[in-house]
Motif scaffolding. Structure first.
Motif, PDB file in Angstrom:
ATOM      1  N   ALA A 157       2.474   7.764   4.227  1.00  0.00           N
ATOM      2  CA  ALA A 157       1.198   7.002   3.677  1.00  0.00           C
ATOM      3  C   ALA A 157       0.948   5.763   3.620  1.00  0.00           C
ATOM      4  O   ALA A 157      -0.247   4.786   3.580  1.00  0.00           O
ATOM      5  CB  ALA A 157       1.430   7.391   2.231  1.00  0.00           C
ATOM      6  N   VAL A 158       2.037   4.713   3.412  1.00  0.00           N
ATOM      7  CA  VAL A 158       1.903   3.565   3.779  1.00  0.00           C
ATOM      8  C   VAL A 158       2.086   3.118   5.038  1.00  0.00           C
ATOM      9  O   VAL A 158       0.966   1.889   5.789  1.00  0.00           O
ATOM     10  CB  VAL A 158       3.588   2.720   2.991  1.00  0.00           C
ATOM     11  CG1 VAL A 158       3.087   0.843   3.705  1.00  0.00           C
ATOM     12  CG2 VAL A 158       3.184   3.006   2.080  1.00  0.00           C
ATOM     13  N   ARG A 159       2.485   3.373   5.975  1.00  0.00           N
ATOM     14  CA  ARG A 159       2.101   2.991   7.512  1.00  0.00           C
ATOM     15  C   ARG A 159       0.563   3.325   8.062  1.00  0.00           C
ATOM     16  O   ARG A 159      -0.368   2.613   8.687  1.00  0.00           O
ATOM     17  CB  ARG A 159       2.950   4.175   8.560  1.00  0.00           C
ATOM     18  CG  ARG A 159       2.984   3.733   9.744  1.00  0.00           C
ATOM     19  CD  ARG A 159       3.330   4.698  10.785  1.00  0.00           C
ATOM     20  NE  ARG A 159       3.482   4.898  12.298  1.00  0.00           N
ATOM     21  CZ  ARG A 159       3.981   4.402  13.484  1.00  0.00           C
ATOM     22  NH1 ARG A 159       4.858   2.963  12.342  1.00  0.00           N
ATOM     23  NH2 ARG A 159       3.593   3.819  14.178  1.00  0.00           N
ATOM     24  N   ARG A 164      -5.221   2.310   8.434  1.00  0.00           N
ATOM     25  CA  ARG A 164      -6.366   2.200   7.119  1.00  0.00           C
ATOM     26  C   ARG A 164      -6.797   3.832   7.772  1.00  0.00           C
ATOM     27  O   ARG A 164      -8.449   4.117   8.191  1.00  0.00           O
ATOM     28  CB  ARG A 164      -7.739   1.566   8.290  1.00  0.00           C
ATOM     29  CG  ARG A 164      -7.876   0.055   7.861  1.00  0.00           C
ATOM     30  CD  ARG A 164      -9.301  -0.629   8.252  1.00  0.00           C
ATOM     31  NE  ARG A 164      -9.324  -2.274   7.432  1.00  0.00           N
ATOM     32  CZ  ARG A 164      -8.410  -3.541   8.207  1.00  0.00           C
ATOM     33  NH1 ARG A 164      -7.779  -2.917   9.191  1.00  0.00           N
ATOM     34  NH2 ARG A 164      -8.627  -4.557   7.630  1.00  0.00           N
ATOM     35  N   ALA A 165      -6.218   4.922   8.148  1.00  0.00           N
ATOM     36  CA  ALA A 165      -5.943   6.212   8.160  1.00  0.00           C
ATOM     37  C   ALA A 165      -6.075   7.132   6.789  1.00  0.00           C
ATOM     38  O   ALA A 165      -5.333   7.202   6.415  1.00  0.00           O
ATOM     39  CB  ALA A 165      -5.070   7.096   9.332  1.00  0.00           C
ATOM     40  N   VAL A 166      -7.163   6.999   6.394  1.00  0.00           N
ATOM     41  CA  VAL A 166      -6.749   6.411   4.984  1.00  0.00           C
ATOM     42  C   VAL A 166      -6.635   8.290   4.158  1.00  0.00           C
ATOM     43  O   VAL A 166      -6.352   8.900   3.657  1.00  0.00           O
ATOM     44  CB  VAL A 166      -8.721   6.741   3.629  1.00  0.00           C
ATOM     45  CG1 VAL A 166      -8.817   6.580   2.607  1.00  0.00           C
ATOM     46  CG2 VAL A 166      -8.642   4.795   4.135  1.00  0.00           C
ATOM     47  N   GLY A 173       0.405  11.647   0.292  1.00  0.00           N
ATOM     48  CA  GLY A 173       1.294  10.377  -0.784  1.00  0.00           C
ATOM     49  C   GLY A 173       0.610  12.170  -1.871  1.00  0.00           C
ATOM     50  O   GLY A 173       1.278  11.658  -2.796  1.00  0.00           O
ATOM     51  N   VAL A 174      -0.178  12.996  -1.463  1.00  0.00           N
ATOM     52  CA  VAL A 174      -0.263  13.967  -2.461  1.00  0.00           C
ATOM     53  C   VAL A 174       1.422  14.898  -1.951  1.00  0.00           C
ATOM     54  O   VAL A 174       1.825  15.564  -2.942  1.00  0.00           O
ATOM     55  CB  VAL A 174      -1.275  15.015  -2.237  1.00  0.00           C
ATOM     56  CG1 VAL A 174      -1.196  16.535  -2.739  1.00  0.00           C
ATOM     57  CG2 VAL A 174      -2.790  13.293  -2.502  1.00  0.00           C
ATOM     58  N   ALA A 175       1.603  15.221  -1.147  1.00  0.00           N
ATOM     59  CA  ALA A 175       2.699  15.918  -0.765  1.00  0.00           C
ATOM     60  C   ALA A 175       3.929  15.024  -1.272  1.00  0.00           C
ATOM     61  O   ALA A 175       4.909  16.485  -1.487  1.00  0.00           O
ATOM     62  CB  ALA A 175       3.120  15.600   0.858  1.00  0.00           C
ATOM     63  N   ALA A 176       4.068  13.527  -0.726  1.00  0.00           N
ATOM     64  CA  ALA A 176       4.936  13.109  -1.695  1.00  0.00           C
ATOM     65  C   ALA A 176       5.447  13.253  -2.922  1.00  0.00           C
ATOM     66  O   ALA A 176       6.396  13.447  -3.359  1.00  0.00           O
ATOM     67  CB  ALA A 176       5.202  11.901  -1.487  1.00  0.00           C
ATOM     68  N   LEU A 177       4.048  13.764  -3.740  1.00  0.00           N
ATOM     69  CA  LEU A 177       3.437  13.576  -5.321  1.00  0.00           C
ATOM     70  C   LEU A 177       4.347  15.292  -5.315  1.00  0.00           C
ATOM     71  O   LEU A 177       4.983  15.418  -6.316  1.00  0.00           O
ATOM     72  CB  LEU A 177       2.493  13.814  -5.970  1.00  0.00           C
ATOM     73  CG  LEU A 177       2.031  13.706  -7.130  1.00  0.00           C
ATOM     74  CD1 LEU A 177       2.915  12.780  -7.983  1.00  0.00           C
ATOM     75  CD2 LEU A 177       0.342  13.341  -7.192  1.00  0.00           C
TER      76      LEU A 177
END
Length: 216
Positions: A157-159, A164-166, A173-177
């Motif tokens: 997600a950070v990468r 800028r690949a939002v 991020g959702v998968a990690a959550l």
């Protein structure tokens, strides 16, 4: 005037491409096997029994093999990512974290959980009185593997955000959550199944990522 036919040789998959292909298959193979077993194993109820419990009983070897094959596919994905992701954030961490996930899946298959809650058929209803050493090892391996994959999703997600690949950053991020949500005792088996679906969807999408495929 006759024209000469031009024959093009079929593309030969590269070693990196084969590794990524094996990684892409891990998730579909895991869930095809698990769903087939859920529908055919007597007494299995996904609302009460986690997928891992399919590894118990006379036919438990099928789910054990499923765990091991999915783990090996994930290790192949880790090797493919290491070969193709050669620059930028996560190039070192992602292969390691994915490899931990794969190794954890293999360990979760080799060290089975305990029969309980009426499965396999003939098992007394209710939770096991005392977890066995292999049941404890199974739970620890699964926890470590999913945590490692959640961290991998955060790294990716950070990468993606840095590039800028939002949409990709949000998806990771959702998968990690989802993978890091605390387990609910009342819905644990369903939550484990959802975590598995999210985890293997993530590995499949990553394996089929155009950025990795171009480098392969």
């Amino acid at each position: 005037m006759a024209t000469a036919a031009v024959h093009t040789a079929p593309a030969v998959p590269t070693p990196s491409g084969r590794l990524l292909f094996a990684g892409a298959l891990a998730g579909p193979v895991f869930f095809a096997s698990a769903i087939a077993q859920m529908l055919t194993r007597e007494g299995f109820d996904i609302t009460r029994h986690p997928i891992s419990q399919l590894a118990t009983g006379d036919l438990g070897w099928i789910q054990i093999a499923t765990f091991v094959l999915a783990g090996l596919g994930s290790l192949a994905l880790a090797a493919g990512v290491r070969r193709t992701l050669t620059e930028g954030i996560g190039r070192r961490a992602l292969p390691v974290l994915i490899a931990i996930f794969g190794a954890g899946m293999i360990a979760a298959g080799v060290f089975t959980m305990d029969p309980e809650n009426g499965f396999p058929a003939g098992t007394p209803d209710g939770p096991v009185a005392e977890m066995s050493w292999h049941g404890i090892t199974h739970s620890a391996a699964a926890a470590v593997s999913f945590t490692a994959l959640a961290i991998a999703a955060i790294v990716l997600a950070v990468r993606c955000a840095r590039r800028r690949a939002v949409p990709a950053a949000v998806g990771n991020g959702v998968a990690a959550l989802v993978l890091l949500l605390p387990m609910s005792p009342d819905h644990m088996s369903i939550q484990i199944a959802v975590n598995g679906l999210v985890a293997f969807t993530w590995t499949t999408v990553l394996a089929l990522s155009p950025a990795l495929r171009r480098s392969a």
